[in-house]
Write an enzyme that holds these catalytic residues in place. Structure first.
Site, PDB file in Angstrom:
ATOM      1  N   ASP A 122     -15.231  -1.857 -13.469  1.00 53.37           N
ATOM      2  CA  ASP A 122     -15.113  -0.709 -12.582  1.00 53.37           C
ATOM      3  C   ASP A 122     -16.546  -0.288 -12.230  1.00 53.37           C
ATOM      4  O   ASP A 122     -17.493  -0.679 -12.930  1.00 53.37           O
ATOM      5  CB  ASP A 122     -14.372   0.422 -13.297  1.00 53.37           C
ATOM      6  CG  ASP A 122     -14.347   1.695 -12.473  1.00 53.37           C
ATOM      7  OD1 ASP A 122     -14.142   1.615 -11.254  1.00 53.37           O
ATOM      8  OD2 ASP A 122     -14.539   2.788 -13.060  1.00 53.37           O
ATOM      9  N   ASP A 180     -17.858   3.260 -10.584  1.00 47.82           N
ATOM     10  CA  ASP A 180     -18.302   4.627 -10.844  1.00 47.82           C
ATOM     11  C   ASP A 180     -17.983   5.028 -12.282  1.00 47.82           C
ATOM     12  O   ASP A 180     -16.846   4.901 -12.726  1.00 47.82           O
ATOM     13  CB  ASP A 180     -17.634   5.590  -9.862  1.00 47.82           C
ATOM     14  CG  ASP A 180     -18.372   6.905  -9.784  1.00 47.82           C
ATOM     15  OD1 ASP A 180     -19.581   6.878  -9.537  1.00 47.82           O
ATOM     16  OD2 ASP A 180     -17.740   7.946 -10.025  1.00 47.82           O
ATOM     17  N   LYS A 224      -6.053   0.367  -8.775  1.00 48.31           N
ATOM     18  CA  LYS A 224      -5.713   0.399 -10.190  1.00 48.31           C
ATOM     19  C   LYS A 224      -4.888   1.642 -10.489  1.00 48.31           C
ATOM     20  O   LYS A 224      -5.164   2.668  -9.901  1.00 48.31           O
ATOM     21  CB  LYS A 224      -7.011   0.437 -11.019  1.00 48.31           C
ATOM     22  CG  LYS A 224      -7.917  -0.759 -10.799  1.00 48.31           C
ATOM     23  CD  LYS A 224      -9.276  -0.556 -11.439  1.00 48.31           C
ATOM     24  CE  LYS A 224     -10.155   0.373 -10.631  1.00 48.31           C
ATOM     25  NZ  LYS A 224     -11.507   0.557 -11.182  1.00 48.31           N
ATOM     26  N   ASP A 277     -14.048   3.086 -17.308  1.00 41.69           N
ATOM     27  CA  ASP A 277     -14.251   4.392 -17.951  1.00 41.69           C
ATOM     28  C   ASP A 277     -13.000   5.251 -17.913  1.00 41.69           C
ATOM     29  O   ASP A 277     -12.990   6.348 -18.449  1.00 41.69           O
ATOM     30  CB  ASP A 277     -15.405   5.147 -17.278  1.00 41.69           C
ATOM     31  CG  ASP A 277     -15.024   5.648 -15.890  1.00 41.69           C
ATOM     32  OD1 ASP A 277     -14.466   4.844 -15.103  1.00 41.69           O
ATOM     33  OD2 ASP A 277     -15.269   6.826 -15.589  1.00 41.69           O
TER      34      ASP A 277
END
Lengths: 306, 306
Positions: free
Chosen positions: B27, B29, B220, B245
């Site tokens: 991922d 960010d 996602k 995250d």
């Protein structure tokens, strides 16, 4: 009065029902008018009810008009009505903020000019209404200047709803102790000809999703609107009839407050919808089954012409 | 590899894990950068993984950039990356519309200029992007001119989101056979300094509430983004690691696709969040428990420097 719920109201049953009540609460859109067209016969029904000594009130989730604007619209359609008999969510939200929330500080308002007027009439300061277009870069949006006096976010119908308004509401709601009030959760605003546009429920859902908080709503089916009427006019709930076209707002409000309920088929819900709730066996859905239904409130007219 | 899930990844376990995979999905960010700041050490980790022969891909729910824009941003931060390795929802939505929906006709687009570019690159016609302010009276809004060629409504991040856009989407979605696709359901867009602004999930929820329909989402945790990578690059799921995250998007995607999963604590979710899912005993929440966690992906660096 009747053993089975959801029965057609006709003949002698109409007089029986009307004799059993002192007050009648009418929803507006889909009940007494559709868009800018009065339901044929509606004005005569309202006027005759009042002549017969019934007290009549209008309770609408629509937040786009003040009490005065409603009274003027209705007078223009031939209804004998005064401003004090009208309870819209623009007015009721202001009452709610003042009497239930005891708000001290400003309101960040996503709403109409009518909501602005009703807040001002109640002496509640606010941040204004109108367009709020996006400016600057993404990194700036989280740092939009906030008014430190704002202590509540209020969401009603707002044709100027925008990403920036949603963002400002989100930033205020991320602060401690910020109240969160919505006028209503109606997802559609029905217009003439079977058309509709998105309702306040869509705007409220967007802000709730951003803030991950659920707003207190003032409109039907929450009982505040009935309490508002009852506390001002001393309405006895056992002798009060709620008339509406929506099972999930009007009829449920009536059930929630212990009123008699009458569904009229000139608006959103059908008898099949009501029967589906009845058959579901689900206790939560029984409150959406009306005591009676009519094709139109004009069906009450013969019983009132004596 | 490990008996208990959600264990700290350190020491020899890091090498063991990396030896067991050929591909790593990151991922962006909160994992390799925050806002415009790279996570310290992230570029070295990515570059060393590639030097060691691992295939590295980037999967982000953010729809505000094209693949090229991402590749340029990452190159500027010192990442060795090519456009083909980036899978954002602007690109993946266009792939989804083309390969899964087989859309024939135009897209009514609530989204960014990047989404416009990715649609055009895929040869999908659309109605354009930018501001759409309210005009006319309420009665006119239900009769806004609709483009008869529109066969899909697509909702991504759109800073110009407005009541009129919601209304147009609603009118299109009230028609027969109109597809409804959303990029993702993230409710917040995290920015630097712990700040955030409302995410695409808020816009999508507003349109879904209006239309009373649920969109197909591409981002996602839905497996389409992994399928997109896997079908282009022949990724073997048993030898693939998902690093993210967020438990509800990144880790759940990994679980949904049978990948190994690694939570990094530089973004949204915490170990306590993961442990709460684990303890809940709720089968639906077990997919949000990662195999491993690290404080930062920089923790992988020592194992890669040999």
């Amino acid at each position: 009065m009747s053993a089975s719920k959801c029965s057609r109201l006709s003949g002698a049953l109409i007089e029986q029902l009307l004799d059993s009540v002192d007050s009648v609460l009418f929803d507006c859109d889909g009940v007494i008018w559709r868009g800018d067209q009065a339901i044929p016969g509606a004005a005569q029904v309202i006027n005759r009810l009042k002549e017969k000594g019934k007290r009549v009130f209008f309770v609408t989730n629509n937040s786009s008009k003040t009490r005065r604007m409603y009274a003027e619209k209705m007078s223009g359609m031939g209804f004998n009505v005064s401003e004090e008999e009208v309870f819209g969510t623009a007015y009721c939200s202001a009452v709610y903020l003042k009497t239930v929330c005891h708000v001290e500080g400003k309101v960040y308002l996503i709403g109409s000019d009518a909501m602005r007027q009703e807040l001002e009439a109640m002496g509640i300061p606010h941040t204004g209404v109108g367009a709020d277009h996006i400016v600057g870069r993404q990194a700036d949006w989280a740092n939009v200047p906030l008014d430190p006096e704002v202590k509540a976010v209020v969401v009603g119908f707002d044709e100027h709803f925008s990403y920036m308004k949603m963002n400002r509401a989100f930033q205020y709601l991320s602060q401690r102790d910020c109240l969160f009030v919505g006028t209503n959760r109606d997802t559609k605003l029905p217009l003439e000809g079977g058309k509709a546009v998105p309702g306040t429920g869509c705007l409220l859902q967007a802000v709730e999703t951003a803030a991950q908080r659920r707003a207190q709503t003032v409109g039907k089916p929450h009982r505040f609107m009935f309490d508002c009427v009852a506390s001002k006019f001393g309405v006895e709930r056992g002798r009060c009839l709620m008339v509406g076209d929506r099972l999930d707002t009007d009829i449920l409000l009536g059930s929630n407050c212990g009123l008699k309920t009458l569904l009229t088929l000139t608006g959103v819900s059908s008898v099949a919808d009501a029967e589906a709730h009845q058959r579901s066996g689900c206790p939560e859905r029984q409150g959406m089954v009306p005591d009676y239904y009519v094709d139109s409130i004009a069906d009450l007219l013969p019983a009132l012409q004596g």
